[in-house]
Scaffold this active site. Structure first.
Site, PDB file in Angstrom:
ATOM      1  N   TYR A  42     -16.395  27.565 -12.198  1.00 25.09           N
ATOM      2  CA  TYR A  42     -16.876  27.175 -11.558  1.00 25.09           C
ATOM      3  C   TYR A  42     -17.010  25.381 -10.848  1.00 25.09           C
ATOM      4  CZ  TYR A  42     -21.564  24.935 -10.569  1.00 25.09           C
ATOM      5  OH  TYR A  42     -23.017  24.258 -10.494  1.00 25.09           O
ATOM      6  N   HIS A 102     -17.335  24.874  -7.008  1.00 18.20           N
ATOM      7  CA  HIS A 102     -17.456  23.316  -6.145  1.00 18.20           C
ATOM      8  C   HIS A 102     -16.368  22.415  -5.943  1.00 18.20           C
ATOM      9  CE1 HIS A 102     -21.203  25.095  -7.922  1.00 18.20           C
ATOM     10  NE2 HIS A 102     -21.583  24.230  -6.851  1.00 18.20           N
ATOM     11  N   TYR A 121     -25.798  13.803  -5.457  1.00 21.41           N
ATOM     12  CA  TYR A 121     -25.912  15.228  -6.113  1.00 21.41           C
ATOM     13  C   TYR A 121     -24.386  15.578  -7.557  1.00 21.41           C
ATOM     14  CZ  TYR A 121     -26.621  20.105  -6.048  1.00 21.41           C
ATOM     15  OH  TYR A 121     -26.869  21.567  -6.114  1.00 21.41           O
ATOM     16  N   TRP A 137     -23.584  31.142   0.355  1.00 19.38           N
ATOM     17  CA  TRP A 137     -22.981  30.520  -1.081  1.00 19.38           C
ATOM     18  C   TRP A 137     -23.370  31.435  -2.380  1.00 19.38           C
ATOM     19  CZ3 TRP A 137     -19.966  27.311  -2.974  1.00 19.38           C
ATOM     20  CH2 TRP A 137     -19.141  26.676  -3.480  1.00 19.38           C
ATOM     21  N   TRP A 138     -24.479  31.463  -2.291  1.00 15.65           N
ATOM     22  CA  TRP A 138     -25.714  32.422  -3.633  1.00 15.65           C
ATOM     23  C   TRP A 138     -24.715  33.746  -3.942  1.00 15.65           C
ATOM     24  CZ3 TRP A 138     -31.200  31.528  -1.881  1.00 15.65           C
ATOM     25  CH2 TRP A 138     -31.595  30.647  -1.927  1.00 15.65           C
TER      26      TRP A 138
END
Length: 104
Positions: A18, A22, A41, A76-77
């Site tokens: 993960y 990112h 963010y 992306w999902w």
């Protein structure tokens, strides 16, 4: 500035992947988020339970409403779906967290 917080759920053992994904966020996705005013963010991970805590700010959070229909967001999902709990459309299962205190 409007603020939004939510939690998402990472599959155990996928913490490093993960973070890697990112760290290598697609420039076109970062540009899209910035284009709708997303600022500050951040995503945090609770390693005890693999819960992700996300926080962002934007001048107008309603501008984020159309993001799920955009191809780059859907791509992306799909890319993230193997390491997180997701809905049938691959969007991450997310629970909004209401604000109860804010110190400016």
């Amino acid at each position: 500035m409007q603020r939004k917080a939510l939690k998402m759920f990472l599959h155990p053992g996928k913490e490093a992947e993960y973070k890697k994904r990112h760290d290598e966020i697609w420039p076109e996705l970062a540009d899209l988020l910035k284009s709708v005013g997303v600022q500050n963010y951040s995503i945090f991970l609770d390693p005890d339970n693999c819960v992700l805590f996300a926080y962002l700010e934007a001048e107008d959070l309603s501008l984020l409403d159309d993001l799920p229909q955009l191809p780059i967001m859907q791509k992306w999902w799909a890319y993230m779906a193997d390491i997180m709990e997701c809905n049938p459309d691959n969007s991450p299962k997310a629970v909004e967290i209401p604000s109860v205190f804010y110190l400016a």
